[in-house]
Design a protein around this motif. Structure first.
Motif, PDB file in Angstrom:
ATOM      1  N   THR A  35       0.859  -1.180   0.000  1.00  0.00           N
ATOM      2  CA  THR A  35       0.000   0.000   0.000  1.00  0.00           C
ATOM      3  C   THR A  35       0.890   1.223   0.000  1.00  0.00           C
ATOM      4  N   PRO A  37       1.118   5.520  -0.560  1.00  0.00           N
ATOM      5  CA  PRO A  37       0.310   6.737  -0.604  1.00  0.00           C
ATOM      6  C   PRO A  37       0.411   7.418  -1.968  1.00  0.00           C
ATOM      7  N   ASP A  38      -0.576   8.243  -2.274  1.00  0.00           N
ATOM      8  CA  ASP A  38      -0.560   9.051  -3.487  1.00  0.00           C
ATOM      9  C   ASP A  38       0.421  10.193  -3.245  1.00  0.00           C
ATOM     10  N   GLU A  69      -3.920   7.338   1.521  1.00  0.00           N
ATOM     11  CA  GLU A  69      -3.938   5.885   1.390  1.00  0.00           C
ATOM     12  C   GLU A  69      -2.699   5.310   2.069  1.00  0.00           C
TER      13      GLU A  69
END
Length: 100
Positions: A35, A37-38, A69
């Motif tokens: 995962t 992040p943007d 995120e």
């Protein structure tokens, strides 16, 4: 008498073990592997290597105001942490305000 005492000790031991396991499992924040992040939504693009040897995004502010995120916590200074372990999370950012 001995059978009753053993049974009581066994039940108490099982209860203690259950509480201990629950406590340990909640001591770590779960962040799904992979995962990310943007980056366009974050104030910085810095990383660090955590104790497991994994590269983790350093705490950063969200430009949109929404939790990024992959963030695991919001720090008291308004940054978001992407830490994969609770101990030390937000330690240089005033501590944890909220776990996500």
């Amino acid at each position: 008498m001995q059978g009753i005492a053993f049974n009581q000790i066994f039940r108490r031991g099982a209860a203690v073990a259950t509480v201990l396991l629950f406590s340990l499992s909640s001591a770590f924040a779960y962040v799904p592997p992979g995962t990310t992040p943007d980056e366009a939504n974050l104030s910085n693009h810095n990383t660090y290597t955590n104790r497991d040897g994994n590269t983790v995004h350093a705490p950063a502010r969200s430009l949109s105001g929404k939790a990024p995120e992959g963030a695991s916590a919001r720090c008291r200074d308004g940054t978001y942490s992407f830490s994969r372990h609770r101990p030390g999370t937000c330690s240089r950012h005033g501590g944890v305000a909220d776990w996500l």
